[in-house]
Structure formats: C-alpha cells, structure tokens
Design an enzyme around this catalytic site. Structure first.
Site, PDB file in Angstrom:
ATOM      1  N   ASN A  73      31.015 -19.893  34.868  1.00 51.29           N
ATOM      2  CA  ASN A  73      32.357 -19.363  35.121  1.00 51.29           C
ATOM      3  C   ASN A  73      32.935 -18.915  33.786  1.00 51.29           C
ATOM      4  O   ASN A  73      33.335 -19.749  32.974  1.00 51.29           O
ATOM      5  CB  ASN A  73      33.200 -20.490  35.758  1.00 51.29           C
ATOM      6  CG  ASN A  73      34.628 -20.059  36.015  1.00 51.29           C
ATOM      7  OD1 ASN A  73      34.979 -18.893  35.832  1.00 51.29           O
ATOM      8  ND2 ASN A  73      35.462 -21.002  36.437  1.00 51.29           N
ATOM      9  N   LYS A  75      35.607 -17.319  33.239  1.00 48.54           N
ATOM     10  CA  LYS A  75      37.078 -17.364  33.248  1.00 48.54           C
ATOM     11  C   LYS A  75      37.658 -16.079  32.633  1.00 48.54           C
ATOM     12  O   LYS A  75      37.055 -15.018  32.764  1.00 48.54           O
ATOM     13  CB  LYS A  75      37.583 -18.630  32.553  1.00 48.54           C
ATOM     14  CG  LYS A  75      36.926 -19.888  33.143  1.00 48.54           C
ATOM     15  CD  LYS A  75      37.549 -21.173  32.697  1.00 48.54           C
ATOM     16  CE  LYS A  75      36.803 -22.339  33.333  1.00 48.54           C
ATOM     17  NZ  LYS A  75      37.397 -23.630  33.013  1.00 48.54           N
ATOM     18  N   HIS A 157      39.357 -23.047  42.545  1.00 47.07           N
ATOM     19  CA  HIS A 157      39.220 -23.613  41.202  1.00 47.07           C
ATOM     20  C   HIS A 157      40.525 -24.301  40.789  1.00 47.07           C
ATOM     21  O   HIS A 157      41.618 -23.852  41.145  1.00 47.07           O
ATOM     22  CB  HIS A 157      38.858 -22.511  40.200  1.00 47.07           C
ATOM     23  CG  HIS A 157      38.435 -23.067  38.879  1.00 47.07           C
ATOM     24  ND1 HIS A 157      39.349 -23.459  37.932  1.00 47.07           N
ATOM     25  CD2 HIS A 157      37.218 -23.343  38.379  1.00 47.07           C
ATOM     26  CE1 HIS A 157      38.703 -23.941  36.887  1.00 47.07           C
ATOM     27  NE2 HIS A 157      37.399 -23.881  37.132  1.00 47.07           N
ATOM     28  N   GLU A 159      42.146 -24.315  38.134  1.00 47.36           N
ATOM     29  CA  GLU A 159      43.114 -23.488  37.406  1.00 47.36           C
ATOM     30  C   GLU A 159      43.933 -22.626  38.364  1.00 47.36           C
ATOM     31  O   GLU A 159      45.102 -22.353  38.122  1.00 47.36           O
ATOM     32  CB  GLU A 159      42.372 -22.645  36.348  1.00 47.36           C
ATOM     33  CG  GLU A 159      41.944 -23.525  35.171  1.00 47.36           C
ATOM     34  CD  GLU A 159      40.626 -23.161  34.526  1.00 47.36           C
ATOM     35  OE1 GLU A 159      40.141 -22.037  34.729  1.00 47.36           O
ATOM     36  OE2 GLU A 159      40.064 -24.024  33.814  1.00 47.36           O
ATOM     37  N   GLU A 225      34.694 -30.733  40.754  1.00 51.78           N
ATOM     38  CA  GLU A 225      35.149 -30.598  39.366  1.00 51.78           C
ATOM     39  C   GLU A 225      36.400 -31.455  39.153  1.00 51.78           C
ATOM     40  O   GLU A 225      37.514 -31.007  39.457  1.00 51.78           O
ATOM     41  CB  GLU A 225      35.480 -29.144  39.064  1.00 51.78           C
ATOM     42  CG  GLU A 225      34.311 -28.193  39.257  1.00 51.78           C
ATOM     43  CD  GLU A 225      34.526 -26.906  38.488  1.00 51.78           C
ATOM     44  OE1 GLU A 225      33.771 -26.671  37.546  1.00 51.78           O
ATOM     45  OE2 GLU A 225      35.464 -26.167  38.800  1.00 51.78           O
ATOM     46  N   GLY A 231      37.287 -28.375  30.777  1.00 52.20           N
ATOM     47  CA  GLY A 231      37.733 -27.820  29.501  1.00 52.20           C
ATOM     48  C   GLY A 231      38.271 -28.852  28.533  1.00 52.20           C
ATOM     49  O   GLY A 231      38.906 -28.503  27.544  1.00 52.20           O
ATOM     50  N   SER A 271      33.148 -29.881  31.688  1.00 53.26           N
ATOM     51  CA  SER A 271      32.592 -30.185  30.369  1.00 53.26           C
ATOM     52  C   SER A 271      31.076 -30.419  30.374  1.00 53.26           C
ATOM     53  O   SER A 271      30.565 -31.212  29.595  1.00 53.26           O
ATOM     54  CB  SER A 271      33.325 -31.374  29.739  1.00 53.26           C
ATOM     55  OG  SER A 271      34.684 -31.043  29.537  1.00 53.26           O
TER      56      SER A 271
END
Ligand code: PGA
Length: 315
Positions: A73, A75, A157, A159, A225, A231, A271
């Site tokens: 991904n 991003k 996701h 985010e 996730e 991240g 991560s």
C-alpha cells in the site's frame, strides 16, 4: 486435527496426524484396523514431519487453503521519478511463485505503473466509489479502475476510517459494489489501541467484518491491521496477530461457511518489514501481509513477499 487411535504392543495410543500438501494442512484419516506395520508405513509416506521430536507442530503451514498474498500500500507517497525507481527494483526482483502480489499506487500513477510494472504483480486502487460513476466530484468509479487495469481495491483502511471519517456502512457499500463489478477487495479491519486495552479487539473486528456483508466472499482478502501498529514501527507480536487471525477465521466459519473460512486469505498489516516478516509468516493463520512503508523499498518488499518460504521450513 484428526485423532487416530491404534494399538502398539497392546497399549492403546492416540496420535494426531496432520498431512501436508505443499503449504497446506489437511487432516489424514487412518483406518485403525490396520496393523502397526502399515500404520507406520502410512505415516512415513504421508507426513512431512520436520522432526520426530517436535511432532506435527514442527512444520509451519497455512491453516487456510488460499495462496499466500502480499499487498503493498503506497498510500499518498511518490513522484513519477521515485515510482519509476521502485518499479525498476520490483521488475528485477526474484519473487517466489506461490504468492499473489499486488501493489496499490496513488491513483494518478496507476497508469504509469500499469505500463511499466511486470504483469507478475497486480494493481490495486486505494479507494473506489459506492456505485456507478457520474456527478461525484473527486471520486473514482470501479468501472474506471477496471478500465485502466486495476484488479483490486483496498477498502476500510484505518486511515480512511479514522482520518477521513468513513463508517462501516459506507465501506460495506463500496465493497459490495466493487465485488459486484468483479474487482477484488482487500477489506481492512482493526482495533484502536484504546479498544485493545479495553478488551474490545474481537468485538470491533467482528463488527467491521459484519459490515462487509457481501453476496460472495470469493474475491475478498481480509487485512487485519491493528491501528496502533500502522506506521508506528510497533508491530503486533506473531502471537497477538495469530490470536486475532484465528478468531477471524472462526467468525467466518460460524457466520459465513467453513468453506469460506478455509479459502479466505487473512493477511496482517501494521509495521511489517524485512526483519519481522518471517516470524509473522510462520503463524498458521497468517496468509500474507499488507505492507505500507516497507513496500516503498523494492528489495525489502521482495523480502516480505518471499517470506512465504518460512512457512515451509521447520519452526
Ligand atoms: P505500515 O502500513 O506497514 O506502514 O505500518 C500498513 C498499512 O497501512 O497497510
């Protein structure tokens, strides 16, 4: 796991027998009316035990029956130049064959990637609209994604959930539409740190899974996730990830079907890097990864893809 009873020297013993075919775990049924001799012949010819002392758990396998899957991904990262360099690295990498590999570039670079990346790697979008295109400023339709060669879309996701504000219902609608149009969906779920600390990890994951109530599970890959691991450099331990993956597979079995539970890839994200992927990949219910930061470095992403090999060696 199949439990087989037989009789050795008159004493009844129970043996758990697991048969391995490639990476898969399946269950071996033996007829306990066989003689001791044929019992061991059978074991010898059917089992790939890593070590007699370690027993069945010595071989790392996949609990599910789907092919290992690794997604990158990207991003909102990259420029024409940096993406061109990444593509050159990926094109020259040697990748294990028994892995599905997908990358999700930013929309504006999808065409560049499609035109220069090896066909070995499929392309995903990072979002799609809930229905057919039209007067929806700033959105991208599933039809347009298919038109430029995308096979997948990443939805749900964290985010998009926690920064942009998408809710379960909206995400479920997008997933249903993408699937109805034949696009594969990488369906993300995962709990916030405070939800984990409050003991709500399974509740949150199941609630998010439920929102992906779609007609067919054939083209869904579930990405677990944990938000606190994305991240942050704070990866879930292999045991923490495995625990949730088992629960997700169990949820699928109870709420969809045993067949879907077996076939659906459940991948871990948060991560993942070249240093921790092998230990995570050894977990039976981890069927691959969704990788953010480390997917922007070609050689490291290749290492993560090739971590499938750690499923084949003794623990
Ligand atoms: P990360 O991102 O690997 O950078 O933690 C994972 C993801 O967001 O999919």
């Amino acid at each position: 796991m199949a439990v087989v009873s037989t009789s050795l020297s008159g004493a009844a013993v129970s043996t758990q027998l697991t048969q391995f075919s490639g990476l898969r775990r399946s269950f071996l049924k033996l007829d306990n009316s066989n003689s001791t001799h044929s019992f061991f012949q059978n074991v010898d010819s059917h089992l790939r035990l890593a070590s007699e002392n370690k027993g069945c758990r010595g071989v790392v396998t996949m609990a599910g029956s789907g092919k290992f899957f690794v997604g990158g991904n990207w991003k909102c990262n990259g420029t024409k130049d940096s993406i061109s360099k990444l593509i050159t690295e990926l094109n020259s990498s040697t990748l294990e064959s028994d892995v599905d590999v997908v990358v999700a570039p930013p929309f504006v670079y999808i065409d560049q990637v499609k035109n220069s990346l090896t066909d070995r790697i499929e392309i995903a979008a990072q979002n799609s609209w809930t229905g057919k295109g039209g007067a929806f400023t700033g959105e991208i339709s599933v039809e347009q994604l298919k038109d430029i060669g995308c096979k997948w879309v990443v939805l749900g996701h964290s985010e998009r959930r926690h920064i942009i504000g998408e809710n379960d219902q909206f995400i479920g609608k997008k997933a249903a539409y993408a699937l109805s149009e034949g696009l594969g969906v990488i369906a993300c779920i995962g709990e916030l740190l405070e939800e984990r600390e409050a003991g709500k990890t399974f509740d949150v994951c199941f609630q998010q899974l439920k929102a992906y109530a779609v007609p067919s599970w054939d083209k869904i890959v579930i990405a677990y996730e944990p938000v606190w691991a994305i991240g942050t450099g704070k990866v879930a331990t292999p045991e923490q990830a495995q625990e949730v993956h088992v629960a997700i597979r169990d949820w699928l079995s109870k709420n969809v079907s045993a067949e879907v539970a077996s076939k659906t890839r459940i991948i871990y994200g948060g991560s993942v890097n070249g240093g921790n992927c092998a230990e995570l990949a050894k977990q039976e219910d981890i069927d691959g990864f969704l990788v953010g930061g480390a997917s922007l470095k070609g050689p490291e992403f290749a290492t993560i893809i090739n971590s499938v090999t750690s499923k084949k060696v003794a623990a």
